[in-house]
Design a protein around this motif. Sequence first.
Motif, PDB file in Angstrom:
ATOM      1  N   GLY A  44      -3.242-106.467  17.686  1.00 32.12           N
ATOM      2  CA  GLY A  44      -2.909-107.034  16.386  1.00 32.12           C
ATOM      3  C   GLY A  44      -3.865-108.094  15.885  1.00 32.12           C
ATOM      4  N   ASN A  45      -4.866-108.443  16.695  1.00 28.71           N
ATOM      5  CA  ASN A  45      -5.858-109.443  16.290  1.00 28.71           C
ATOM      6  C   ASN A  45      -7.132-108.749  15.823  1.00 28.71           C
ATOM      7  N   ASP A  46      -7.735-109.263  14.766  1.00 27.02           N
ATOM      8  CA  ASP A  46      -8.938-108.651  14.201  1.00 27.02           C
ATOM      9  C   ASP A  46     -10.145-108.831  15.119  1.00 27.02           C
ATOM     10  N   ALA A  47     -10.829-107.722  15.404  1.00 28.97           N
ATOM     11  CA  ALA A  47     -11.986-107.750  16.295  1.00 28.97           C
ATOM     12  C   ALA A  47     -13.303-107.526  15.562  1.00 28.97           C
ATOM     13  N   ALA A  48     -13.297-106.662  14.540  1.00 26.08           N
ATOM     14  CA  ALA A  48     -14.520-106.308  13.813  1.00 26.08           C
ATOM     15  C   ALA A  48     -14.126-105.427  12.629  1.00 26.08           C
ATOM     16  N   ALA A  49     -15.105-104.979  11.859  1.00 21.66           N
ATOM     17  CA  ALA A  49     -14.809-104.137  10.697  1.00 21.66           C
ATOM     18  C   ALA A  49     -15.889-103.089  10.503  1.00 21.66           C
ATOM     19  N   MET A  50     -15.598-102.120   9.628  1.00 24.41           N
ATOM     20  CA  MET A  50     -16.509-101.002   9.393  1.00 24.41           C
ATOM     21  C   MET A  50     -16.326-100.457   7.985  1.00 24.41           C
ATOM     22  N   TYR A  51     -17.419 -99.949   7.417  1.00 22.99           N
ATOM     23  CA  TYR A  51     -17.346 -99.291   6.117  1.00 22.99           C
ATOM     24  C   TYR A  51     -18.443 -98.244   6.027  1.00 22.99           C
ATOM     25  N   GLN A  52     -18.339 -97.371   5.035  1.00 23.25           N
ATOM     26  CA  GLN A  52     -19.347 -96.341   4.789  1.00 23.25           C
ATOM     27  C   GLN A  52     -20.593 -96.999   4.218  1.00 23.25           C
ATOM     28  N   ARG A 127     -14.343-108.103  23.091  1.00 23.44           N
ATOM     29  CA  ARG A 127     -14.535-109.129  22.067  1.00 23.44           C
ATOM     30  C   ARG A 127     -15.977-109.116  21.582  1.00 23.44           C
ATOM     31  N   VAL A 128     -16.178-109.176  20.293  1.00 22.42           N
ATOM     32  CA  VAL A 128     -17.532-109.258  19.729  1.00 22.42           C
ATOM     33  C   VAL A 128     -17.961-110.726  19.720  1.00 22.42           C
ATOM     34  N   LEU A 129     -19.108-110.994  20.290  1.00 23.58           N
ATOM     35  CA  LEU A 129     -19.589-112.364  20.368  1.00 23.58           C
ATOM     36  C   LEU A 129     -21.107-112.384  20.537  1.00 23.58           C
ATOM     37  N   TRP A 130     -21.654-113.564  20.606  1.00 21.17           N
ATOM     38  CA  TRP A 130     -23.073-113.821  20.902  1.00 21.17           C
ATOM     39  C   TRP A 130     -24.024-113.061  19.979  1.00 21.17           C
ATOM     40  N   PRO A 131     -24.100-113.477  18.703  1.00 18.27           N
ATOM     41  CA  PRO A 131     -25.127-112.908  17.826  1.00 18.27           C
ATOM     42  C   PRO A 131     -26.513-113.340  18.291  1.00 18.27           C
ATOM     43  N   GLU A 132     -27.439-112.404  18.271  1.00 16.09           N
ATOM     44  CA  GLU A 132     -28.783-112.645  18.800  1.00 16.09           C
ATOM     45  C   GLU A 132     -29.800-112.116  17.802  1.00 16.09           C
ATOM     46  N   VAL A 133     -30.700-112.970  17.359  1.00 14.15           N
ATOM     47  CA  VAL A 133     -31.685-112.544  16.379  1.00 14.15           C
ATOM     48  C   VAL A 133     -33.008-112.247  17.080  1.00 14.15           C
ATOM     49  N   ALA A 134     -33.545-111.057  16.812  1.00 14.57           N
ATOM     50  CA  ALA A 134     -34.871-110.672  17.311  1.00 14.57           C
ATOM     51  C   ALA A 134     -35.845-110.861  16.155  1.00 14.57           C
ATOM     52  N   THR A 135     -36.859-111.669  16.372  1.00 14.82           N
ATOM     53  CA  THR A 135     -37.768-112.026  15.287  1.00 14.82           C
ATOM     54  C   THR A 135     -39.203-112.170  15.788  1.00 14.82           C
ATOM     55  N   TRP A 192     -30.487-108.810  13.628  1.00 17.26           N
ATOM     56  CA  TRP A 192     -29.446-109.439  14.434  1.00 17.26           C
ATOM     57  C   TRP A 192     -28.816-108.370  15.310  1.00 17.26           C
ATOM     58  N   LEU A 193     -28.447-108.755  16.541  1.00 16.34           N
ATOM     59  CA  LEU A 193     -27.789-107.870  17.493  1.00 16.34           C
ATOM     60  C   LEU A 193     -26.517-108.568  17.974  1.00 16.34           C
ATOM     61  N   LEU A 194     -25.458-107.793  18.214  1.00 12.40           N
ATOM     62  CA  LEU A 194     -24.189-108.354  18.657  1.00 12.40           C
ATOM     63  C   LEU A 194     -23.807-107.798  20.019  1.00 12.40           C
ATOM     64  N   TYR A 195     -23.009-108.560  20.766  1.00 17.45           N
ATOM     65  CA  TYR A 195     -22.554-108.175  22.098  1.00 17.45           C
ATOM     66  C   TYR A 195     -21.037-107.992  22.103  1.00 17.45           C
ATOM     67  N   VAL A 196     -20.550-107.062  22.936  1.00 14.19           N
ATOM     68  CA  VAL A 196     -19.119-106.868  23.146  1.00 14.19           C
ATOM     69  C   VAL A 196     -18.847-106.992  24.643  1.00 14.19           C
ATOM     70  N   THR A 197     -17.849-107.785  25.002  1.00 15.73           N
ATOM     71  CA  THR A 197     -17.536-108.002  26.404  1.00 15.73           C
ATOM     72  C   THR A 197     -16.775-106.810  26.998  1.00 15.73           C
ATOM     73  N   VAL A 198     -17.153-106.422  28.206  1.00 12.04           N
ATOM     74  CA  VAL A 198     -16.505-105.298  28.901  1.00 12.04           C
ATOM     75  C   VAL A 198     -16.264-105.685  30.364  1.00 12.04           C
ATOM     76  N   ALA A 199     -15.387-104.919  31.042  1.00 12.29           N
ATOM     77  CA  ALA A 199     -15.066-105.200  32.443  1.00 12.29           C
ATOM     78  C   ALA A 199     -16.112-104.642  33.393  1.00 12.29           C
ATOM     79  N   ASP A 200     -16.756-103.516  33.015  1.00 14.62           N
ATOM     80  CA  ASP A 200     -17.707-102.847  33.898  1.00 14.62           C
ATOM     81  C   ASP A 200     -18.842-102.286  33.043  1.00 14.62           C
ATOM     82  N   CYS A 201     -19.973-102.953  33.065  1.00 18.09           N
ATOM     83  CA  CYS A 201     -21.105-102.572  32.216  1.00 18.09           C
ATOM     84  C   CYS A 201     -21.619-101.176  32.558  1.00 18.09           C
ATOM     85  N   ASN A 202     -21.787-100.880  33.842  1.00 16.97           N
ATOM     86  CA  ASN A 202     -22.303 -99.571  34.243  1.00 16.97           C
ATOM     87  C   ASN A 202     -21.396 -98.448  33.773  1.00 16.97           C
ATOM     88  N   GLU A 203     -20.095 -98.617  33.997  1.00 15.16           N
ATOM     89  CA  GLU A 203     -19.133 -97.574  33.634  1.00 15.16           C
ATOM     90  C   GLU A 203     -19.089 -97.364  32.128  1.00 15.16           C
TER      91      GLU A 203
END
Length: 251
Positions: A44-52, A127-135, A192-203
């Motif tokens: 029920g909590n907002d995580a991110a959004a999407m559009y065409q 969770r979406v977090l840690w925005p990272e800019v490549a420049t 800009w690049l974004l990260y999402v937290t996961v329990a098992d990166c390899n999987e």
Amino acid sequence: SFCWAELATSDPEAAKKFYTSMFGWSYKDNPMPNGVYTVYQVDGNDAAAMYQGQPGVPPNWQPFFATTDVDASAGKAKELGAEIVMGPMDIGPPGSMAVVKDPQGVFFSLWQGKENIGLTHGGPLNRVLWPEVATPDPAGAAAFYSGLFGWTTKPASGYDTAEYVELSNQGESFGGMLPMRGDMWKGIPPHWLLYVTVADCNERAEHAKSLGGSICVPPRDIPNVGRFSLLGDPQGARICIIQMTGQHAAA
């Protein structure tokens, strides 16, 4: 501060299948005059959004940064050499926004929230977090974002030699800056690049591949932080996953 993440995609229905399977997100479609705005949620909590996205624009994730005055922030960005691509504009009760292209050509959005402050999912996983800019111009980028938002950087100088720079807001690290040096960046625009937290990166990386996504950077460790991988979704949008370790795991 970083407050919202938005995916512009060429195929919303396919993207829903990918992201709900990858991160366990549910979604809520909100009809708009010019399409549908989909909000991804966790419990029920907002995580991110999407559009065409617009035809011809590659699918991409973009960050939003909060401001108390979107008009003033857009004006300041322009003074600092940025281009205001859209807005500022009032989008009703949720708030007001503007789309900005920084002096190095990187897109992001400004958000002045009213009824909608942005992300509300702050759990340890998915969770979406840690925005990272490549420049290609880290010193110029640091000067721009410092001038616009008051962010500080670590290291505070030596951007031309640093492999990675942390971005801080009021003393708290929240994102990073990656200098684009070497042939591996040839043909890649600043972004800009974004990260999402996961329990098992390899999987999760292998799961993304099974869903039609791609593994752009195979899972690898970041000392004292965790394990990450850069992925491409089936439409081509890039996003990182990260498995936090140690003291970061419960952050």
